[in-house]
Design a protein around this motif. Sequence first.
Motif, short mmCIF file in Angstrom:
data_model
loop_
_atom_site.label_atom_id
_atom_site.label_comp_id
_atom_site.label_asym_id
_atom_site.label_seq_id
_atom_site.Cartn_x
_atom_site.Cartn_y
_atom_site.Cartn_z
N VAL A 171 4.50 8.87 5.24
CA VAL A 171 3.46 9.03 6.41
C VAL A 171 3.57 7.85 7.39
O VAL A 171 3.08 7.62 8.57
CB VAL A 171 1.88 9.56 5.70
CG1 VAL A 171 1.11 9.97 6.40
CG2 VAL A 171 2.96 10.57 5.14
N LYS A 172 2.74 7.04 7.02
CA LYS A 172 2.81 5.29 7.25
C LYS A 172 3.74 5.36 8.30
O LYS A 172 3.26 5.29 9.56
CB LYS A 172 3.00 4.21 6.78
CG LYS A 172 2.65 3.25 7.18
CD LYS A 172 2.32 2.02 6.29
CE LYS A 172 3.85 1.38 5.41
NZ LYS A 172 5.09 1.16 6.44
N ASN A 173 4.99 5.11 8.09
CA ASN A 173 6.56 4.66 9.14
C ASN A 173 6.62 5.74 10.16
O ASN A 173 6.90 6.02 11.44
CB ASN A 173 7.69 5.07 8.00
CG ASN A 173 7.57 3.15 7.48
OD1 ASN A 173 6.55 2.92 7.78
ND2 ASN A 173 8.69 3.28 6.92
N PHE A 187 7.53 11.11 15.04
CA PHE A 187 6.75 12.31 15.46
C PHE A 187 6.11 11.61 14.07
O PHE A 187 6.12 11.36 12.96
CB PHE A 187 6.57 13.53 14.66
CG PHE A 187 8.69 14.25 14.94
CD1 PHE A 187 8.08 14.14 12.92
CD2 PHE A 187 9.08 13.98 14.95
CE1 PHE A 187 8.87 14.25 11.92
CE2 PHE A 187 10.62 13.96 13.47
CZ PHE A 187 10.81 13.93 12.10
N GLU A 188 4.70 12.47 14.23
CA GLU A 188 3.79 11.82 12.70
C GLU A 188 4.24 13.45 11.89
O GLU A 188 4.44 14.14 11.98
CB GLU A 188 2.33 11.83 13.41
CG GLU A 188 1.96 11.33 13.97
CD GLU A 188 0.75 10.73 14.25
OE1 GLU A 188 -0.12 11.52 13.22
OE2 GLU A 188 0.01 10.41 15.51
N VAL A 324 3.89 -3.12 7.73
CA VAL A 324 4.71 -3.43 7.53
C VAL A 324 5.55 -2.30 8.28
O VAL A 324 4.75 -0.84 8.32
CB VAL A 324 5.12 -3.24 5.71
CG1 VAL A 324 6.72 -2.41 5.68
CG2 VAL A 324 4.92 -4.51 5.41
N ASN A 325 6.56 -2.61 9.05
CA ASN A 325 7.44 -1.67 9.30
C ASN A 325 7.12 -0.54 10.39
O ASN A 325 6.52 0.74 10.93
CB ASN A 325 8.12 -0.29 8.85
CG ASN A 325 9.04 -1.15 7.68
OD1 ASN A 325 10.12 -1.53 8.27
ND2 ASN A 325 9.22 -0.07 6.85
N LEU A 330 13.18 2.22 8.92
CA LEU A 330 14.77 3.33 9.04
C LEU A 330 14.06 4.62 9.39
O LEU A 330 14.83 5.08 9.86
CB LEU A 330 15.31 2.64 7.98
CG LEU A 330 15.94 1.16 8.04
CD1 LEU A 330 15.60 0.24 8.64
CD2 LEU A 330 17.25 1.28 7.10
N LYS A 331 13.11 4.48 8.62
CA LYS A 331 12.89 6.05 8.48
C LYS A 331 12.19 6.78 9.79
O LYS A 331 12.72 8.12 9.74
CB LYS A 331 11.50 6.11 7.34
CG LYS A 331 10.75 7.23 6.97
CD LYS A 331 11.68 9.09 6.37
CE LYS A 331 11.16 9.72 6.04
NZ LYS A 331 11.69 10.42 7.45
#
Length: 393
Positions: A171-173, A187-188, A324-325, A330-331
């Motif tokens: 979700v964060k990334n 996209f979220e 972070v990220n 990569l996700k």
Amino acid sequence: MRDAYLVGAGQSAFGAFPEKSYRSLFRTAFEAAVESVPDGLEPGDVDEAFVGTLGVGGRQLGLSGPAVTEHVGLGGVPCTRVENACAASGFAVRQAVQAVKSGMADVVLAGGFEVMSDLSSDAAKYWLGVSGETEWERLSGTTFAGVYAQMASVHMEQYGTTGEQLSRVAVKNHANGAKNPHAQLGFECSLEDAQSAPVVADPLNLYHCCPTSDGAACALIVSEDVVGEYTDEPIRVAGVGAGSDSVGLFQRDSYTGVPASERAAESAYEMAEIEPEDLDFAEVHDCFAIAELLAYEDLGFCERGEAGQLIESGATEPTGKLPVNTSGGLKSKGHPIGATGAGQVVEAFKQLSGTAGPRQLENPTRGLTHNVGGSGGAAVVHVFEREGAEVDA
């Protein structure tokens, strides 16, 4: 030894581009890197090049480094191909720093590329699998999703890490990647989406796994002797660390950490004379959601077993104590194997030069990149800082 500086970095978009070649993707990244240098840089200034790639799909297996550097006008410049699986271009950056620090070169190009989308799913699994232990993992049918699923299962059993905490990484990334125009999956997603996706390798589901990608990325590393020609706001390569380990997961003493990452981080922190708490952001290798959680612990962002609580606390969100990220990782951003490490450096350059657009953090001065090969057979960590940054007492 001389100091090394990051003066420019750029990348192509990451995604599936059947109309693109590995040469054209690399050209896009190289031109973006050159254009990002504040006071300008000419291709003729480059003394040496290091290019990371796994060589997925069988295209130009030999001399692929010179093949791309010649294409962008660097014919005649010494070029070395670097292969360390998914950490290939992270190690290419390390090689560039070494060349500058040793005095052998003043301006070095470090980059990487991969084209993966033109393969069938079976062929892609084969090429990804060659970076795993051959006899007892790949030839017995184990995929990288399966290997990381084992790591996730043990972490969950040993520390109480939950599927929801894994999903919070996604979700964060994805939220970060939605602000990155170069992201493949920009996209979220909701927590419900990330928890209810189809299982890939239990306990990992589709939202816990990064995509296969096409793309390229480049960074320009220069010496302290010439950095003033390219920028008035230099970004110093403050620390570099690397480590290697057994290629097969079954060969290691623990499934709940990546010793190569831990050793690489310790070396980078020691060289930079900092502690993890001195960082303002980090780009870590999140090929699978569990990999990001392991990185939190391997890199010293939290104690062993506390990564699940760290992601749940919001500390690694863009508004948290240690984002972070921010690129999407990569996700969300994507994972073109040979370009991933250099792509992380692109995000570090953008954040530290204030050019990250809608995902720009507030006045960061020091950031880290962390690139892993395979399931932990190799790892490399870099610490970058704006010149003049001070460590809090």
